[in-house]
Write a protein that holds these residues in place. Structure first.
Motif, PDB file in Angstrom:
ATOM      1  N   TYR A   1      -2.955 100.852  45.552  1.00  0.00           N
ATOM      2  CA  TYR A   1      -3.030  99.614  44.775  1.00  0.00           C
ATOM      3  C   TYR A   1      -3.517  99.876  43.346  1.00  0.00           C
ATOM      4  CZ  TYR A   1      -1.950  96.973  48.969  1.00  0.00           C
ATOM      5  OH  TYR A   1      -1.308  96.460  50.073  1.00  0.00           O
ATOM      6  N   TYR A   2      -4.328 100.897  43.199  1.00  0.00           N
ATOM      7  CA  TYR A   2      -4.734 101.304  41.843  1.00  0.00           C
ATOM      8  C   TYR A   2      -3.513 101.784  41.067  1.00  0.00           C
ATOM      9  CZ  TYR A   2      -6.652 104.299  38.156  1.00  0.00           C
ATOM     10  OH  TYR A   2      -6.917 104.901  36.950  1.00  0.00           O
ATOM     11  N   ASP A   3      -2.670 102.578  41.723  1.00  0.00           N
ATOM     12  CA  ASP A   3      -1.458 103.067  41.068  1.00  0.00           C
ATOM     13  C   ASP A   3      -0.519 101.922  40.716  1.00  0.00           C
ATOM     14  OD1 ASP A   3      -2.251 105.692  41.098  1.00  0.00           O
ATOM     15  OD2 ASP A   3      -1.105 106.247  42.880  1.00  0.00           O
ATOM     16  N   VAL A   4      -0.387 100.952  41.616  1.00  0.00           N
ATOM     17  CA  VAL A   4       0.465  99.794  41.347  1.00  0.00           C
ATOM     18  C   VAL A   4      -0.040  99.044  40.111  1.00  0.00           C
ATOM     19  CG1 VAL A   4       1.167  97.515  42.207  1.00  0.00           C
ATOM     20  CG2 VAL A   4       1.255  99.513  43.719  1.00  0.00           C
ATOM     21  N   GLU A   5      -1.345  98.904  40.004  1.00  0.00           N
ATOM     22  CA  GLU A   5      -1.930  98.235  38.843  1.00  0.00           C
ATOM     23  C   GLU A   5      -1.622  99.000  37.553  1.00  0.00           C
ATOM     24  OE1 GLU A   5      -6.357  96.952  37.118  1.00  0.00           O
ATOM     25  OE2 GLU A   5      -6.108  97.593  39.208  1.00  0.00           O
ATOM     26  N   LYS A   6      -1.732 100.331  37.597  1.00  0.00           N
ATOM     27  CA  LYS A   6      -1.449 101.139  36.408  1.00  0.00           C
ATOM     28  C   LYS A   6       0.040 101.083  36.049  1.00  0.00           C
ATOM     29  CE  LYS A   6      -5.524 102.557  35.382  1.00  0.00           C
ATOM     30  NZ  LYS A   6      -6.141 102.115  34.103  1.00  0.00           N
ATOM     31  N   ILE A   7       0.895 101.059  37.064  1.00  0.00           N
ATOM     32  CA  ILE A   7       2.336 100.963  36.813  1.00  0.00           C
ATOM     33  C   ILE A   7       2.655  99.628  36.144  1.00  0.00           C
ATOM     34  CG2 ILE A   7       4.609 100.779  37.906  1.00  0.00           C
ATOM     35  CD1 ILE A   7       3.558 102.756  40.046  1.00  0.00           C
ATOM     36  N   ASN A   8       2.025  98.554  36.598  1.00  0.00           N
ATOM     37  CA  ASN A   8       2.258  97.242  35.991  1.00  0.00           C
ATOM     38  C   ASN A   8       1.765  97.200  34.548  1.00  0.00           C
ATOM     39  OD1 ASN A   8       3.695  95.821  37.929  1.00  0.00           O
ATOM     40  ND2 ASN A   8       1.858  95.190  39.040  1.00  0.00           N
TER      41      ASN A   8
END
Length: 204
Positions: free
Chosen positions: A38-45
């Protein structure tokens, strides 16, 4: 900002999956904790918002990409030449990193070097320990002849010892015919070596 290799891999995987991917699938493939995903998803967004190209959407257990200009995003992603390590490759690199270190290797250093959470770092170390113990249990019932004639005590050069909390030592041996890489190492572990929680010390 630029995406890290794992984040680029996640984004590319979602672009190739029209219906998106389940979080459980990504967790299994990446070998990371849910918090890290979920941290990665946030950074991707954050990355997609920077270029106004869309976003990743989490719906239930699935994650999908809503991208406005896929061709432009693909061109942008090609600029990122970093290599994404698979779970097996990452763990092999962690073995090398710990074995070759000239000073104490902390869990925090493993987290920073391999860009993983504390839970993932501890899980990797636990899995590595289990994989190293498996050949020892298997070799216990084999003769020298069954091992191809190599003496179990044969080693090349100094034998590194990884000191773990409680003073236990993990001995790693490499036979002359098995020095091609970390997957060919033969490791001998003492019984009841505890899972390291803070540091792994290597002596040369």
């Amino acid at each position: 900002m630029e995406l890290k290799s794992r984040q680029t891999y996640i984004l590319r995987s979602l672009l190739d999956a029209e219906q998106g991917l389940t979080s459980s699938y990504l967790l299994q493939v990446l070998g990371i904790a849910k918090r890290t995903l979920y941290y990665d998803v946030e950074k991707i967004n954050d990355y997609l918002a920077q270029y106004r190209m869309g976003r990743l959407v989490i719906g239930g257990q699935r994650i999908r990409a809503e991208i406005s200009d896929r061709a432009a995003l693909d061109r942008q992603l090609r600029k990122n030449s970093s290599y994404f390590f698979s779970v097996a490759e990452r763990r092999a690199m962690e073995i090398l990193y710990i074995s070759l270190a000239s000073e104490v290797v902390t869990i925090n250093r493993v987290m920073e070097t391999f860009d993983v959470s504390k839970n993932t770092a501890l899980a990797d170390i636990k899995m590595i320990r289990e994989e190293l113990e498996a050949p020892q249990r298997h070799q216990g019932g084999l003769s020298d002849r069954g091992r191809g004639g190599h003496h179990p005590q044969a080693a090349v050069g100094p034998v590194p010892q990884a000191e773990q909390p409680g003073g236990h030592l993990c001995r790693q041996e490499l036979s002359p015919a098995e020095h091609g890489g970390p997957h060919r190492q033969r490791h001998r572990l003492p019984e009841a070596v505890p899972l390291p929680h803070q540091t792994v010390r290597v002596r040369h």
